[in-house]
Design a protein around this motif. Structure first.
Motif, short mmCIF file in Angstrom:
data_model
loop_
_atom_site.label_atom_id
_atom_site.label_comp_id
_atom_site.label_asym_id
_atom_site.label_seq_id
_atom_site.Cartn_x
_atom_site.Cartn_y
_atom_site.Cartn_z
N ILE A 58 0.84 -1.20 0.00
CA ILE A 58 0.00 0.00 0.00
C ILE A 58 0.87 1.25 0.00
O ILE A 58 1.82 1.37 0.76
N LYS A 59 0.53 2.19 -0.88
CA LYS A 59 1.10 3.52 -0.85
C LYS A 59 -0.04 4.48 -0.54
O LYS A 59 -1.06 4.47 -1.22
N ASN A 60 0.14 5.28 0.49
CA ASN A 60 -0.97 6.11 0.95
C ASN A 60 -0.44 7.45 1.42
O ASN A 60 0.43 7.52 2.29
N ARG A 61 -0.95 8.54 0.85
CA ARG A 61 -0.53 9.88 1.26
C ARG A 61 -1.43 10.36 2.39
O ARG A 61 -2.59 10.65 2.18
N PHE A 62 -0.87 10.46 3.58
CA PHE A 62 -1.63 10.99 4.71
C PHE A 62 -1.53 12.50 4.70
O PHE A 62 -0.44 13.07 4.54
N SER A 63 -2.67 13.18 4.85
CA SER A 63 -2.71 14.63 4.74
C SER A 63 -2.24 15.28 6.03
O SER A 63 -3.01 15.51 6.96
N SER A 64 -0.96 15.54 6.10
CA SER A 64 -0.39 16.19 7.27
C SER A 64 0.90 16.88 6.86
O SER A 64 1.73 16.28 6.18
N ASP A 65 1.07 18.13 7.25
CA ASP A 65 2.31 18.84 6.94
C ASP A 65 3.50 18.16 7.57
O ASP A 65 4.58 18.08 6.98
N ASP A 66 3.31 17.65 8.79
CA ASP A 66 4.41 17.00 9.50
C ASP A 66 4.86 15.73 8.78
O ASP A 66 6.05 15.52 8.54
#
Length: 219
Positions: A159-167
């Motif tokens: 799985i490749k997953n972009r988590f929405s967080s600046d950090d």
């Protein structure tokens, strides 16, 4: 989960002549609470391509933002919201207009963006779950803390997953790209002004499910 998917499955809109189809196979729901407010974030992503993400943000049961981020072309589509009530929200009739924003190209950023002074501590909860704490400092002497980010993640090979967080985004870009292939279960960030805590923010994974959903946007 069922009611959320029902809302998402009507995400087919007509905006012009040229069109692009986005295919999603993963739904993730995160939530957080701050100052008696309840925040929810719903993400749709493609774990194979990982070049785009559809995000729905809600506060206390009302939708406050809907964004489609296309990393391949470097564009962000922010939709205009008319009926902000999440209950019974009809996406197809409410999201008729959007603004397009250009993403900042990481290659054109000032080189100082990734100059970070930090300590990194890791703890394994079991064979697949890991907790890491990143302590960031204002300078290389490491006398003053600027922020502390703690991430609990689940290792994933497929799985490749972009988590929405600046950090998390900064950590992926500047420190450890492997976080792009991890499932973020919990994240907590603390920001400091000197020794004083300015504010703290946490996000917890509530639900993650596979989906089969196509979203067509005409430009």
């Amino acid at each position: 989960m069922k009611k959320y998917i029902c809302l998402l499955l009507i995400f087919t809109m007509q905006f012009g002549f040229a069109q692009k189809t986005y295919k999603f196979n993963l739904f993730a729901n995160y939530e957080s609470r701050k100052d008696n407010n309840h925040f929810q974030q719903f993400f749709l992503s493609d774990t194979i391509e990982n070049n785009y993400r559809l995000s729905v943000y809600a506060k206390n049961g009302e939708i406050i933002n809907v964004i489609l981020a296309d990393y391949e072309v470097g564009e962000i589509y922010r939709f205009e919201i008319h009926d902000k009530s999440f209950k019974g929200f009809d996406i197809s009739s409410n999201l008729k207009n959007y603004e397009i924003f250009t993403m900042t190209n990481p290659k054109t950023r000032n080189n100082s963006y990734c100059v970070r002074h930090y300590d990194r501590n890791s703890q394994k909860l079991n064979d697949s779950v890991n907790v890491e704490t990143f302590t960031f400092y204002k300078n290389r002497r490491k006398k003053k803390i600027s922020s502390i980010t703690t991430i609990q993640s689940l290792s994933s090979k497929h799985i490749k997953n972009r988590f929405s967080s600046d950090d998390v985004g900064m950590i992926i870009e500047c420190i450890d790209k492997s976080y792009e292939s991890k499932i973020i279960q919990k994240i907590n960030s603390k920001y400091f002004d000197g020794k004083k805590l300015k504010f703290e923010h946490s996000n917890n994974l509530v639900e993650m499910q596979p989906i089969n959903f196509n979203f067509i946007i005409q430009k």
